[in-house]
Design a protein around this motif. Structure first.
Motif, PDB file in Angstrom:
ATOM      1  N   GLY A 152      73.536  26.928  66.194  1.00  0.00           N
ATOM      2  CA  GLY A 152      74.569  26.884  67.222  1.00  0.00           C
ATOM      3  C   GLY A 152      75.653  27.916  66.984  1.00  0.00           C
ATOM      4  N   LEU A 153      76.060  28.091  65.730  1.00  0.00           N
ATOM      5  CA  LEU A 153      77.070  29.088  65.414  1.00  0.00           C
ATOM      6  C   LEU A 153      76.534  30.487  65.662  1.00  0.00           C
ATOM      7  CD1 LEU A 153      78.561  31.066  63.185  1.00  0.00           C
ATOM      8  CD2 LEU A 153      79.944  29.386  64.414  1.00  0.00           C
ATOM      9  N   ALA A 154      75.282  30.742  65.282  1.00  0.00           N
ATOM     10  CA  ALA A 154      74.682  32.057  65.498  1.00  0.00           C
ATOM     11  C   ALA A 154      74.651  32.406  66.986  1.00  0.00           C
ATOM     12  CB  ALA A 154      73.273  32.089  64.911  1.00  0.00           C
ATOM     13  N   ILE A 155      74.294  31.452  67.807  1.00  0.00           N
ATOM     14  CA  ILE A 155      74.228  31.684  69.247  1.00  0.00           C
ATOM     15  C   ILE A 155      75.616  31.965  69.810  1.00  0.00           C
ATOM     16  CG2 ILE A 155      73.695  30.589  71.466  1.00  0.00           C
ATOM     17  CD1 ILE A 155      71.405  29.107  69.948  1.00  0.00           C
ATOM     18  N   GLU A 156      76.623  31.247  69.334  1.00  0.00           N
ATOM     19  CA  GLU A 156      77.993  31.472  69.803  1.00  0.00           C
ATOM     20  C   GLU A 156      78.490  32.851  69.372  1.00  0.00           C
ATOM     21  OE1 GLU A 156      81.391  30.407  71.950  1.00  0.00           O
ATOM     22  OE2 GLU A 156      79.453  29.392  71.829  1.00  0.00           O
ATOM     23  N   LEU A 157      78.133  33.289  68.180  1.00  0.00           N
ATOM     24  CA  LEU A 157      78.505  34.632  67.731  1.00  0.00           C
ATOM     25  C   LEU A 157      77.894  35.694  68.637  1.00  0.00           C
ATOM     26  CD1 LEU A 157      78.137  34.303  63.847  1.00  0.00           C
ATOM     27  CD2 LEU A 157      80.263  34.759  65.075  1.00  0.00           C
ATOM     28  N   GLY A 197      80.004  27.248  56.540  1.00  0.00           N
ATOM     29  CA  GLY A 197      79.197  26.204  55.912  1.00  0.00           C
ATOM     30  C   GLY A 197      78.496  25.387  56.981  1.00  0.00           C
ATOM     31  N   ALA A 198      77.177  25.552  57.080  1.00  0.00           N
ATOM     32  CA  ALA A 198      76.403  24.871  58.124  1.00  0.00           C
ATOM     33  C   ALA A 198      75.209  24.165  57.515  1.00  0.00           C
ATOM     34  CB  ALA A 198      75.948  25.888  59.181  1.00  0.00           C
ATOM     35  N   TYR A 207      86.942  30.730  55.991  1.00  0.00           N
ATOM     36  CA  TYR A 207      85.845  29.772  55.839  1.00  0.00           C
ATOM     37  C   TYR A 207      85.972  28.711  56.929  1.00  0.00           C
ATOM     38  CZ  TYR A 207      82.912  26.001  54.016  1.00  0.00           C
ATOM     39  OH  TYR A 207      81.964  25.015  53.885  1.00  0.00           O
ATOM     40  N   PHE A 208      84.854  28.388  57.555  1.00  0.00           N
ATOM     41  CA  PHE A 208      84.816  27.355  58.590  1.00  0.00           C
ATOM     42  C   PHE A 208      83.621  26.444  58.328  1.00  0.00           C
ATOM     43  CE2 PHE A 208      86.521  31.289  60.363  1.00  0.00           C
ATOM     44  CZ  PHE A 208      87.780  30.874  60.772  1.00  0.00           C
ATOM     45  N   GLY A 209      83.853  25.145  58.386  1.00  0.00           N
ATOM     46  CA  GLY A 209      82.772  24.187  58.180  1.00  0.00           C
ATOM     47  C   GLY A 209      82.284  23.642  59.504  1.00  0.00           C
ATOM     48  N   MET A 210      80.987  23.548  59.673  1.00  0.00           N
ATOM     49  CA  MET A 210      80.430  23.039  60.921  1.00  0.00           C
ATOM     50  C   MET A 210      80.389  21.515  60.955  1.00  0.00           C
ATOM     51  SD  MET A 210      79.946  25.562  62.877  1.00  0.00           S
ATOM     52  CE  MET A 210      78.827  24.962  64.150  1.00  0.00           C
ATOM     53  N   VAL A 223      78.575  20.472  67.109  1.00  0.00           N
ATOM     54  CA  VAL A 223      78.191  21.842  66.770  1.00  0.00           C
ATOM     55  C   VAL A 223      78.773  22.830  67.773  1.00  0.00           C
ATOM     56  CG1 VAL A 223      76.227  23.435  66.651  1.00  0.00           C
ATOM     57  CG2 VAL A 223      76.117  21.216  65.488  1.00  0.00           C
ATOM     58  N   GLU A 224      78.637  22.527  69.052  1.00  0.00           N
ATOM     59  CA  GLU A 224      79.146  23.443  70.072  1.00  0.00           C
ATOM     60  C   GLU A 224      80.661  23.579  69.974  1.00  0.00           C
ATOM     61  OE1 GLU A 224      77.576  23.092  74.053  1.00  0.00           O
ATOM     62  OE2 GLU A 224      75.739  22.137  73.313  1.00  0.00           O
ATOM     63  N   ALA A 225      81.364  22.485  69.750  1.00  0.00           N
ATOM     64  CA  ALA A 225      82.824  22.541  69.649  1.00  0.00           C
ATOM     65  C   ALA A 225      83.267  23.338  68.427  1.00  0.00           C
ATOM     66  CB  ALA A 225      83.397  21.125  69.591  1.00  0.00           C
ATOM     67  N   ASN A 226      82.679  23.062  67.275  1.00  0.00           N
ATOM     68  CA  ASN A 226      83.109  23.744  66.059  1.00  0.00           C
ATOM     69  C   ASN A 226      82.707  25.215  66.054  1.00  0.00           C
ATOM     70  OD1 ASN A 226      84.188  21.338  65.295  1.00  0.00           O
ATOM     71  ND2 ASN A 226      82.695  20.879  63.700  1.00  0.00           N
ATOM     72  N   ALA A 227      81.598  25.535  66.707  1.00  0.00           N
ATOM     73  CA  ALA A 227      81.213  26.943  66.836  1.00  0.00           C
ATOM     74  C   ALA A 227      82.237  27.689  67.683  1.00  0.00           C
ATOM     75  CB  ALA A 227      79.827  27.051  67.451  1.00  0.00           C
ATOM     76  N   ILE A 228      82.678  27.069  68.764  1.00  0.00           N
ATOM     77  CA  ILE A 228      83.717  27.680  69.607  1.00  0.00           C
ATOM     78  C   ILE A 228      84.980  27.917  68.794  1.00  0.00           C
ATOM     79  CG2 ILE A 228      85.287  27.214  71.536  1.00  0.00           C
ATOM     80  CD1 ILE A 228      82.922  25.748  72.891  1.00  0.00           C
ATOM     81  N   HIS A 229      85.364  26.921  67.995  1.00  0.00           N
ATOM     82  CA  HIS A 229      86.570  27.020  67.172  1.00  0.00           C
ATOM     83  C   HIS A 229      86.471  28.200  66.209  1.00  0.00           C
ATOM     84  CE1 HIS A 229      89.930  24.806  64.903  1.00  0.00           C
ATOM     85  NE2 HIS A 229      89.708  25.915  64.219  1.00  0.00           N
TER      86      HIS A 229
END
Length: 549
Positions: free
Chosen positions: A53-58, A168-169, A422-425, A440-446
């Motif tokens: 999810g984070l990769a896609i948001e990036l 951290g995911a 550093y950001f934790g998912m 996941v979607e919310a924390n990726a946006i953050h």
């Protein structure tokens, strides 16, 4: 410039790391010098649902200089690792999926685990995640280099990678918990944890014992009861089980979903609302609407009565003494009924020890078995699991030790002071009750908002302020006073929702809508932005400021 150092432009454009850099110090060679620029702007540890999810948001934000490090050989995380019989989602598949990537081909309302793994693989392929993953790569430690605003990511084997930002995911259910039972190592038969299921073991005709009666056992027990000769289920704490509104999804409806995606989105809205009412309204807002919990407890008891109508003694053993929501509840239409089979026994007498041939309880009865299955869950909010590796920030702060000593806390479940970039998912009070995907979607946006803002300001360090962090944690604790965890007889639940401090840091005390809104609108002024001494600025094309002093 050294051979193993990429240019800023190469990093910003997502160029692959050179072979010499990838080798690093692997195999005991000389330690690689700290490069002038990092190997990647972002390193994501874990290629499960949260890492993907984070990769896609990036990528959506135009950030291509990132790499995922995955200890296994495929994406999927929990759904890759867990293969025990009967595994399935316990939130409807319409809700338990990415909002931007609905799947019209689920076989059931509650899809089996194999379909979730295939879904993860398909998403990874469609959104170009696979080329960004370095498999069979395990992180040992990460250290923030304060003079350069870089993370040094140390891998098992000695290699070091460098990034500006670290995510951290690794998820929560990655460290199966071994039961602390005397004599377990002495058993001469087969022992396996549900998290490490061995497909080569045929249970047909075997005498089997299952230790544990949590959500995993609720799925496992009915699935194996019909094939084993004898099944003994050892229960310490009963679980609330509601009816499962499951059904096969007909072919015509799948076709309609493919033709009219808006139809599936409408179904998702309905399942979201129902899940939110039960898992958020009842648990998080218990003090305001206690009637929801009373309804859920009544529904659970009725489900038990329907499946076990003629055995009040058995029903009494299967009825929880703690409030609904204190421990993770689940859904099943056949779990209770399984205990009425002639070859299944519910054992509630405490276990004294495991012997070479079986299990002996405190009353002195020894039941001989061939296979021992431990369905004893996972370490969750415990040091060594979250985070899953050492994370050393500035001024000597190690994240796992900080949480272990000072309670689990993080601004919006994502950031902690003195742990810059550093950001934790999955952080403290981060998981919404409806779906892991929503968190996941919310924390990726953050996280991506912070990275983009650092780019815009031409800064190399992003760190949450101590004041906003403390105010957020105080607000979380205030909100916790309305939850089931504080108000509804949770002492006997033996729940992984609770940590060593007596807190319940798993679930976020808010609605999913609020969580998503806050991810999109939290004040950027809550973060402090700074810049390493000689770092180049962002160019006119919006390249990342990734070079270090």
């Amino acid at each position: 410039m050294a051979d193993d150092v990429m240019t800023t432009d190469q990093v910003a454009q997502g160029a692959p790391v050179r072979a010499s850099a990838k080798r690093g110090a692997r195999g005991g060679g000389a330690r690689r010098p700290v490069p002038r620029v990092p190997d990647h702007e972002v390193i994501i540890v874990g290629a499960g649902i949260s890492g993907m999810g984070l990769a896609i948001e990036l990528r959506k934000a135009g950030i291509e200089s990132f790499q995922l490090l995955e200890r296994a050989d495929d994406v999927g995380g929990t759904w890759r690792d867990n293969r025990y019989p009967g595994i399935a989602v316990d939130i409807t598949s319409f809700t338990y999926s990415f909002s931007f990537e609905q799947n019209p081909d689920w076989s059931r309302v509650f899809a089996p685990g194999t379909e979730l793994q295939r879904y993860a693989q398909r998403v990874a392929a469609k959104y170009g995640v696979y080329p960004k993953v370095r498999f069979r790569t395990e992180v040992d430690k990460a250290v923030f280099l304060e003079d350069r605003d870089l993370w040094e990511v140390q891998l098992k084997g000695g290699e070091r990678l460098y990034s500006r930002f670290l995510i951290g995911a690794t998820g929560g259910l990655i460290s199966p918990k071994k039961p602390d039972i005397k004599g377990l190592e002495s058993f001469k038969g087969t022992v396996m944890h549900t998290g490490y299921w061995d497909d080569s073991i045929d249970l047909t005709g075997k005498r089997v014992a299952v230790i544990g009666t949590g959500a995993t056992a609720v799925q496992l027990v009915p699935s194996i009861a019909t094939k084993v000769a004898q099944l003994d289920v050892y229960q310490r704490t009963p679980i609330w089980v509601l009816k499962k509104p499951d059904a096969e999804i007909p072919t015509w409806l799948k076709s309609a979903f493919r033709t009219l995606p808006v139809l599936q989105k409408g179904v998702r809205v309905c399942t979201d609302v129902l899940s939110e009412a039960l898992m958020v309204g009842a648990v998080i807002y218990y003090r305001q609407i206690p009637g929801l919990v009373r309804w859920a407890e009544s529904a659970g008891k009725n489900n038990l009565l329907e499946q076990v109508p003629n055995d009040p003694e058995l029903r009494a053993k299967l009825t929880p003494s703690y409030g609904f929501g204190c421990k993770r509840p689940t859904f099943s239409n056949d779990y209770f009924r399984t205990f009425t089979r002639d070859n299944v026994e519910l054992v509630t007498d405490p276990i004294e020890c495991v012997t070479e041939r079986g299990i002996r309880t405190r009353e002195g009865t020894e039941r001989e078995i061939d296979v021992l299955i431990t369905a004893t869950g996972y370490r969750v909010f415990e040091k060594g699991n979250l985070p899953a590796f050492e994370v050393h920030g500035r001024d000597g702060r190690e994240l796992g030790q900080f949480w272990d000593e000072n309670r689990y806390q993080a601004y919006e479940a994502v950031s902690v002071p003195k742990v810059p970039n550093y950001f934790g998912m999955l952080g403290p009070y981060g998981l919404t009750g409806t779906s892991y995907f929503k968190m996941v979607e919310a924390n990726a946006i953050h996280a991506v908002r912070c990275i983009k803002e650092a780019r815009r300001r031409r800064m190399t360090r992003v760190e949450i302020g101590q004041g906003p962090h403390e105010r957020y944690f105080l607000d979380v604790q205030r909100r916790q006073q309305s939850t089931v965890f504080v108000n509804h007889s949770c002492a006997s639940s033996n729940s992984y929702y609770f940590d060593k401090h007596g807190d319940a840091p798993m679930l976020r005390p808010s609605t999913t809508m609020e969580m998503l809104w806050r991810a999109q609108h939290f004040p950027m002024e809550h973060y402090r932005f700074s810049r390493a001494g000689a770092a180049p600025e962002v160019g006119s094309q919006g390249r990342a400021a990734v070079a270090a002093a």
